[in-house]
Design an enzyme around this catalytic site. Sequence first.
Site, PDB file in Angstrom:
ATOM      1  N   HIS A   1      36.499  41.400  40.718  1.00 25.71           N
ATOM      2  CA  HIS A   1      37.218  40.679  39.665  1.00 25.71           C
ATOM      3  C   HIS A   1      38.596  41.291  39.514  1.00 25.71           C
ATOM      4  O   HIS A   1      38.757  42.521  39.495  1.00 25.71           O
ATOM      5  CB  HIS A   1      36.435  40.774  38.354  1.00 25.71           C
ATOM      6  CG  HIS A   1      37.246  40.417  37.147  1.00 25.71           C
ATOM      7  ND1 HIS A   1      37.975  39.247  37.058  1.00 25.71           N
ATOM      8  CD2 HIS A   1      37.472  41.092  35.985  1.00 25.71           C
ATOM      9  CE1 HIS A   1      38.605  39.210  35.901  1.00 25.71           C
ATOM     10  NE2 HIS A   1      38.319  40.312  35.239  1.00 25.71           N
TER      11      HIS A   1
ATOM     12  N   ASN B   1      45.028  38.104  35.589  1.00 25.39           N
ATOM     13  CA  ASN B   1      43.583  38.107  35.345  1.00 25.39           C
ATOM     14  C   ASN B   1      43.179  36.714  34.887  1.00 25.39           C
ATOM     15  O   ASN B   1      43.539  36.285  33.799  1.00 25.39           O
ATOM     16  CB  ASN B   1      43.267  39.160  34.280  1.00 25.39           C
ATOM     17  CG  ASN B   1      41.780  39.231  33.930  1.00 25.39           C
ATOM     18  OD1 ASN B   1      41.004  38.327  34.223  1.00 25.39           O
ATOM     19  ND2 ASN B   1      41.386  40.316  33.287  1.00 25.39           N
TER      20      ASN B   1
ATOM     21  N   CYS C   1      34.318  37.033  32.923  1.00 25.07           N
ATOM     22  CA  CYS C   1      34.828  37.449  34.225  1.00 25.07           C
ATOM     23  C   CYS C   1      33.743  37.623  35.276  1.00 25.07           C
ATOM     24  O   CYS C   1      34.046  37.715  36.470  1.00 25.07           O
ATOM     25  CB  CYS C   1      35.614  38.745  34.077  1.00 25.07           C
ATOM     26  SG  CYS C   1      36.880  38.681  32.793  1.00 25.07           S
TER      27      CYS C   1
END
Length: 334
Positions: free
Chosen positions: A259, A290, A123
């Site tokens: 993020h 996500n 990420c």
Amino acid sequence: MTIQLKQSTGPQFSRILGIGAERGELVVTNDDIAGPIDSSDEWIRQRTGIITRRRAGAQTSVLDLSEAAARKALDAAGLTGADIDAVIVSTVTYFHQTPSAAAVIADRLGATPAAAYDISAACAGYAYAIGQADALVRSGAARNVLVIGAEKMSDFIDPTDRSISFLLGDGAGAAVVGPSDFPGIGPTVWGSDGSKAQTIRQTHSWSELKENPELGWPTLRQEGQPVFKWASFQMPVIAQQALDAAGVTADQIQVFIPHQANMRIIDQFIKQLKLPETVVVARDIADTGNTSAASIPLAAERLLREGAAKSGDLALQIGFGAGLVYAAQVVVLP
């Protein structure tokens, strides 16, 4: 006689010239996935802020997502593949050890013989790659660098897993970094804490699967509370360091692009950093999910496309994830 080696030098500054994005074509609701994890739309919304997530169809690959996002970024920058000197792809969901996804994408875009390599920083991968692209341009190693964060997280989902799988989506975001007349990318603050590597992990390795096929396809797992605490209270410290390194204060930031891990983590960031109410905050997770390395450029592209942010805005972006790697920098939006 001492031989004096030549050193490459480049422009004093770099900036992001254009951003592009490609999301998975399927819209997956909370109701679609709640049954196998014995959950509900209400629970998922309260815990994560996610209403829907985007996932790619079976025939859509990480390469397909990457290429589509890259072409849009090139168009936005007013460049073609032939103008690109280096391609960096950040991904943890490309199944080939070799050749790299970056080399294949460079060929698809007509960027050959650009330097091309993949990085694995989960990420944090996009922010890692922006830091590398900035260094490549300013050192003179490359004039224009294509950065791609691309993931097909749905390939690593266990539908019965309540720890992370219901969070995940698919997509790719790309940015072109090139020379600039003004500072467009601040210093990158990055690092890792491998001692906590097990908090976000793959269930078993490929070699273990080879030795014992009964293990089945590996999927992702997360220890939610330790990750939430680490991200919510340690990552604002890193974000503040990025602000300090860039020589700006929180009240000078116009856009915040963290993020897209969890809406509650984003809210903690805002609180810890004392960001003013005027700051535009990326909340793309609500209907994209996500998407790991793709989440920051996807969120940035959306803010620009919808007019919530504009070219020239000062943005703080921070990535963090598996292996507890992290990276943050202040950038000027293209």
